[in-house]
Scaffold this motif. Structure first.
Motif, mmCIF file in Angstrom:
data_model
loop_
_atom_site.group_PDB
_atom_site.id
_atom_site.type_symbol
_atom_site.label_atom_id
_atom_site.label_comp_id
_atom_site.label_asym_id
_atom_site.label_seq_id
_atom_site.Cartn_x
_atom_site.Cartn_y
_atom_site.Cartn_z
ATOM 1 N N TYR A 100 1.000 -1.223 -0.100
ATOM 2 C CA TYR A 100 -0.117 -0.126 -0.103
ATOM 3 C C TYR A 100 1.071 1.222 0.152
ATOM 4 O O TYR A 100 0.458 2.404 -0.858
ATOM 5 C CB TYR A 100 -0.910 0.067 1.260
ATOM 6 N N VAL A 101 1.962 1.350 0.837
ATOM 7 C CA VAL A 101 2.819 2.387 0.954
ATOM 8 C C VAL A 101 3.675 2.689 -0.206
ATOM 9 O O VAL A 101 3.964 3.750 -0.828
ATOM 10 C CB VAL A 101 3.755 2.401 2.326
ATOM 11 N N THR A 102 3.948 1.711 -1.005
ATOM 12 C CA THR A 102 4.774 1.685 -2.159
ATOM 13 C C THR A 102 4.101 2.104 -3.275
ATOM 14 O O THR A 102 4.660 2.996 -3.909
ATOM 15 C CB THR A 102 5.260 0.350 -2.275
ATOM 16 N N VAL A 103 2.713 1.706 -3.173
ATOM 17 C CA VAL A 103 2.019 2.306 -4.387
ATOM 18 C C VAL A 103 1.960 3.665 -4.303
ATOM 19 O O VAL A 103 1.721 4.487 -5.283
ATOM 20 C CB VAL A 103 0.685 1.653 -4.350
ATOM 21 N N LEU A 104 1.370 4.263 -3.080
ATOM 22 C CA LEU A 104 1.315 5.521 -2.762
ATOM 23 C C LEU A 104 2.578 6.311 -3.157
ATOM 24 O O LEU A 104 2.641 7.468 -3.725
ATOM 25 C CB LEU A 104 1.151 5.868 -1.141
ATOM 26 N N LEU A 105 3.758 5.842 -2.582
ATOM 27 C CA LEU A 105 4.866 6.537 -2.947
ATOM 28 C C LEU A 105 5.347 6.503 -4.502
ATOM 29 O O LEU A 105 5.681 7.536 -5.202
ATOM 30 C CB LEU A 105 6.235 5.871 -2.329
ATOM 31 N N GLY A 106 5.062 5.537 -5.271
ATOM 32 C CA GLY A 106 5.309 5.306 -6.325
ATOM 33 C C GLY A 106 4.463 6.112 -7.029
ATOM 34 O O GLY A 106 4.993 6.771 -8.333
ATOM 35 N N LEU A 107 3.206 5.995 -6.998
ATOM 36 C CA LEU A 107 2.498 7.151 -7.868
ATOM 37 C C LEU A 107 2.738 8.507 -7.628
ATOM 38 O O LEU A 107 2.677 9.305 -8.529
ATOM 39 C CB LEU A 107 0.737 6.775 -7.306
ATOM 40 N N ARG A 108 3.080 8.695 -6.469
ATOM 41 C CA ARG A 108 3.536 10.326 -6.077
ATOM 42 C C ARG A 108 4.683 10.571 -6.662
ATOM 43 O O ARG A 108 4.773 11.838 -7.412
ATOM 44 C CB ARG A 108 3.462 10.699 -4.526
ATOM 45 N N TRP A 109 5.935 9.655 -6.912
ATOM 46 C CA TRP A 109 6.947 10.087 -7.788
ATOM 47 C C TRP A 109 6.727 10.219 -9.210
ATOM 48 O O TRP A 109 7.273 11.211 -9.798
ATOM 49 C CB TRP A 109 7.955 8.547 -7.335
ATOM 50 N N TRP A 110 5.882 9.431 -9.663
ATOM 51 C CA TRP A 110 5.544 9.425 -11.202
ATOM 52 C C TRP A 110 4.878 10.788 -11.276
ATOM 53 O O TRP A 110 5.233 11.512 -12.352
ATOM 54 C CB TRP A 110 4.734 8.173 -11.502
ATOM 55 N N LEU A 111 3.820 11.226 -10.583
ATOM 56 C CA LEU A 111 2.777 12.372 -10.711
ATOM 57 C C LEU A 111 3.715 13.479 -10.587
ATOM 58 O O LEU A 111 3.753 14.380 -11.237
ATOM 59 C CB LEU A 111 1.654 12.091 -9.975
ATOM 60 N N SER A 112 4.584 13.677 -9.567
ATOM 61 C CA SER A 112 5.250 14.924 -9.242
ATOM 62 C C SER A 112 6.484 15.039 -10.129
ATOM 63 O O SER A 112 7.135 16.129 -10.273
ATOM 64 C CB SER A 112 5.605 14.812 -7.811
ATOM 65 N N GLY A 113 7.303 13.996 -10.601
ATOM 66 C CA GLY A 113 8.354 13.989 -11.419
ATOM 67 C C GLY A 113 9.607 14.015 -10.277
ATOM 68 O O GLY A 113 10.520 14.262 -11.125
ATOM 69 N N HIS A 114 9.528 13.968 -9.354
ATOM 70 C CA HIS A 114 10.645 13.948 -8.390
ATOM 71 C C HIS A 114 10.363 13.023 -7.316
ATOM 72 O O HIS A 114 9.432 12.445 -7.020
ATOM 73 C CB HIS A 114 10.875 15.318 -7.718
ATOM 74 N N ILE A 115 11.591 12.503 -6.589
ATOM 75 C CA ILE A 115 11.646 11.685 -5.479
ATOM 76 C C ILE A 115 10.633 12.418 -4.389
ATOM 77 O O ILE A 115 11.193 13.311 -4.160
ATOM 78 C CB ILE A 115 13.098 11.165 -5.074
ATOM 79 N N PRO A 116 9.768 11.598 -3.957
ATOM 80 C CA PRO A 116 8.836 12.268 -2.984
ATOM 81 C C PRO A 116 9.600 12.241 -1.599
ATOM 82 O O PRO A 116 9.016 11.392 -0.706
ATOM 83 C CB PRO A 116 7.745 11.181 -3.073
ATOM 84 N N VAL A 117 10.399 13.119 -1.355
ATOM 85 C CA VAL A 117 10.933 13.357 0.000
ATOM 86 C C VAL A 117 11.399 14.864 0.317
ATOM 87 O O VAL A 117 12.170 15.392 1.009
ATOM 88 C CB VAL A 117 12.230 12.597 -0.002
ATOM 89 N N SER A 118 10.369 15.673 -0.274
ATOM 90 C CA SER A 118 10.441 16.961 -0.259
ATOM 91 C C SER A 118 9.611 17.736 0.689
ATOM 92 O O SER A 118 9.785 18.998 1.126
ATOM 93 C CB SER A 118 9.954 17.795 -1.600
ATOM 94 N N ASN A 119 8.612 17.267 1.529
ATOM 95 C CA ASN A 119 7.837 17.851 2.674
ATOM 96 C C ASN A 119 7.460 16.870 3.611
ATOM 97 O O ASN A 119 7.671 15.672 3.656
ATOM 98 C CB ASN A 119 6.611 18.405 1.956
#
Length: 732
Positions: free
Chosen positions: A515-534
């Motif tokens: 579940y968490v992997t899908v959340l992070l993966g989708l956020r990474w794809w949609l935002s275009g950057h590794i999701p660790v910015s906030n």
């Protein structure tokens, strides 16, 4: 005596740093830099601590242990680099205007200092994300002449420092007319090199410690290998409310197709579903209402606004605000905010609050005011900028019915922008479903013709709609937290677990990790950057790390199967409560660096291990109370074993952050509150490494009490700084 002196100095420095971060909250950065960080006595404390530590180091002949020697030597070199920078470096700012040469800069004391060459700003440009007004980068083209440098052009941008004759120039700010810039200036010919040598020694020392056979890690590993106990099960959940048939709503298929239309929102191009999800969530606290989806509510409110204005779906928590609105309970409708003369009921209270005369708590009043103006913005069409039009290289977005369209837009296109939503409304109200589908298709066709190259493709749109559905549902997080608590309780009360219970526990962990992997993966794809910015993203990443560690370590250290999912669930809960941070937004220009991702991920991995040690410490208190000495010894060994990678990861993360800062804005350490508390955390957790020097840590119970208390520094570093102390890192 020497050890007591070292401990006193070490503690004094940590107290001074912590006190400085609090003083900075009430004074300014310049005050604490002058009276604490830059004061002679603060440097003297560091110098005496370094000398005393070196004396103790040689007295105990620790130089014979290569890995230990490298670790301690690296910190001496890093401090030496800081001293060299303090003594020989100088810095300031230089203001440039296009075409005007400058040969001096202003230092931090306001004095003009000469430059050995001339600087001229040739061009300043703002590079935006494609199809939006969101800045991707700020770039200054500088021409240099004179001195020992040959005439040349240098590019200065975010995360790209300009190097000229030993001086370093970095982008600071720019003039509103775009014809001038303010550049930071730094000259540090020796300190950076010395400091970086210290960072390199630290990395080599960490690797040597992890590989060495002479450290305590192998002994701790053998002690911790024996299993302790673990595991799980159970939870239930409420069913959603049924829809209210009295409300007028649009057809579900029409709402769904409307949700897939691209709009400009939060300076990024996304489906209207994202806007609808945020709109409904901000008003009611959840992404649906009485069985209606966010798309249905948003689209229906556009068409049938009158009944929706009377729907009590706006949550007002403050009782004083509830009384002012004249509502019974915490649910209000838009009409409740207006009196019989259509005047805003909270207007005077807001004005009194801004003048410092209000009696209602600021937070409650501001929350209600924000929700009212959210609906006002909705009525002004600010959330549905759905009509793009290209003028030159720029793509501008316009709201439906826009009356002030540029003359460059042909009459035919202007007519479509102004009238298409009226035609759609007419089709929906009159029940012409097929015609509504046709108009929505024409809007999408218009978008593709005007700005097709910057629009997300259909697969990305579907992915974002799916992601919005996942992020808006709270029940998976609350269910995970419930199961995590049950799992931890079973682990604490059971001496052993059956085979099937272990299988169930592992299945739960794998499902949660997926579940968490899908959340992070989708956020990474949609935002275009590794999701660790906030904050939202870092909490998700920390949960993912904990679950990954649980899966990898479960066989050799079965205790993590009980603790890992619980801490991960709490991280997900914090991420869920992060509010607007869950929205995907373009990355700020200064964060456009790969070093950011590595820096944050490394630090969050360390925090994840510290969190596990916290729970181990709490369990150790129970084991000590029940006199289970053998299990307590194994638990202590496991905690001490985790301490090595945790502290090493934090150290690496801190100094990676310093390198990132140095290449981004020319200063590798600025005593920002987040930096300061990260250093305090590192210093606090480094103390148990010196077990032989402090008898306190010889007793397992004392060690675990210390580790439980030490986690307070992690809490302050991550949450305290963000919400109380502020600073340039408070976006995290």
């Amino acid at each position: 005596m020497n050890k007591k002196l070292i401990l006193a100095l070490y503690t004094s420095i940590m107290v001074c740093i912590g006190f400085a971060t609090i003083m900075e909250k009430y004074h300014d950065t310049g005050f604490v830099r002058e009276h604490i960080y830059g004061a002679w006595w603060f440097s003297t404390l560091w110098a005496i601590l370094t000398v005393a530590s070196c004396a103790c180091f040689f007295k105990q002949r620790l130089y014979k242990r290569f890995a230990v020697m490298l670790l301690h030597l690296s910190f001496v070199v890093i401090l030496a680099g800081a001293l060299v920078t303090h003594l020989f470096a100088h810095s300031g700012v230089v203001a440039l205007r296009t075409g005007l040469p400058v040969m001096s800069y202003v230092d931090h004391e306001g004095n003009s200092q000469p430059l050995p060459f001339s600087l001229t700003l040739k061009e300043f440009r703002i590079v935006n994300y494609p199809g939006t007004d969101a800045p991707l980068d700020y770039q200054s083209v500088i021409q240099t002449t004179g001195g020992d440098t040959s005439p040349t052009e240098v590019l200065v941008s975010m995360n790209h420092i300009g190097h000229i004759g030993g001086y370093r120039f970095f982008q600071s700010s720019f003039d509103s007319d775009g014809q001038g810039v303010l550049l930071g200036v730094g000259y540090d010919p020796y300190g950076i090199a010395v400091t970086y040598c210290g960072y390199l020694l630290l990395l080599v020392g960490i690797i040597a410690t992890l590989l060495s056979r002479k450290t305590r890690m192998r002994t701790l590993y053998r002690k911790a290998m024996q299993p302790l106990a673990i595991l799980l099960v159970l939870a239930s959940y409420a069913s959603p409310l049924r829809a209210n048939d009295d409300l007028q709503t649009v057809d579900k298929d029409i709402a769904h197709r409307m949700g897939a239309i691209s709009v400009l929102y939060n300076n990024r191009i996304c489906p209207l579903n994202t806007v609808a999800t945020d709109f409904v969530t901000k008003l009611s606290g959840k992404a649906s209402w009485k069985g209606y989806s966010a798309d249905e509510i948003f689209t229906s409110w556009m068409i049938y606004y009158s009944p929706w204005e009377k729907e009590k779906m706006i949550r007002v928590k403050n009782r004083d605000v509830q009384q002012m609105l004249g509502i019974d309970g915490q649910w209000a409708c838009y009409s409740d905010f207006l009196d019989e003369y259509k005047e805003y009921k909270l207007k005077k209270a807001i004005e009194d609050m801004r003048n410092g005369d209000g009696s209602i708590p600021k937070k409650g009043l501001m929350e209600a005011d924000e929700k009212f103006h959210l609906v006002e913005m909705f009525y002004r069409g600010e959330f549905i900028r759905m009509f793009p039009y290209r003028v030159g290289d720029d793509v501008n977005w316009y709201v439906p019915g826009g009356q002030s369209l540029p003359k460059e837009i042909p009459v035919k296109e202007q007519f479509f922008v102004k009238q298409s939503m009226d035609f759609l409304t007419e089709s929906i109200v009159t029940g012409q479903r097929d015609r509504a589908f046709e108009i929505i298709a024409k809007i999408k066709l218009f978008q593709r013709e005007m700005a097709g190259e910057v629009l997300p493709d259909e697969s990305m749109t579907k992915a974002e709609v799916f992601y919005n559905t996942m992020r808006s549902r709270k029940w998976p997080v609350l269910l995970a937290l419930t199961l995590g608590l049950l799992l931890c309780v079973v682990m604490l009360v059971s001496a052993s677990l059956g085979k099937w219970l272990k299988v169930v526990a592992l299945s739960y962990v794998i499902l949660l990790a997926t579940y968490v992997t899908v959340l992070l993966g989708l956020r990474w794809w949609l935002s275009g950057h590794i999701p660790v910015s906030n904050g939202h993203e870092t909490m998700l990443f920390m949960a993912w790390v904990l679950l990954l560690l649980t899966i990898l370590l479960r066989r050799k250290f079965s205790i993590v199967l009980g603790f890992g999912p619980l801490v991960a669930s709490f991280c997900l809960l914090v991420a869920m409560l992060a509010g607007s941070n869950s929205q995907i937004t373009p990355l700020m220009p200064v964060l456009q660096s790969p070093l950011l991702s590595v820096h944050v991920m490394t630090v969050m991995c360390a925090y994840a291990l510290f969190a596990l040690q916290l729970l181990m410490g709490l369990q150790a208190l129970l084991l000590a109370r029940n006199e289970k000495d053998a299990e307590l010894e194994r638990l202590t060994a496991l905690s001490q074993l985790m301490l090595y990678p945790a502290v090493f990861l934090l150290a690496i993360g801190i100094f990676l952050g310093a390198v990132w800062a140095n290449v981004s804005w020319g200063n590798y350490w600025s005593w920002d509150p987040k930096e300061s508390w990260a250093l305090i955390t590192l210093m606090v957790y480094a103390v148990p490494f010196h077990k032989q020097s402090f008898g306190f840590f010889q007793k397992p119970l004392c060690y675990h009490i210390y580790m439980v208390g030490a986690f307070l520094t992690v809490v302050i570093t991550y949450f305290g700084v963000n919400y109380l102390l502020g600073g340039m890192h408070s976006y995290a």
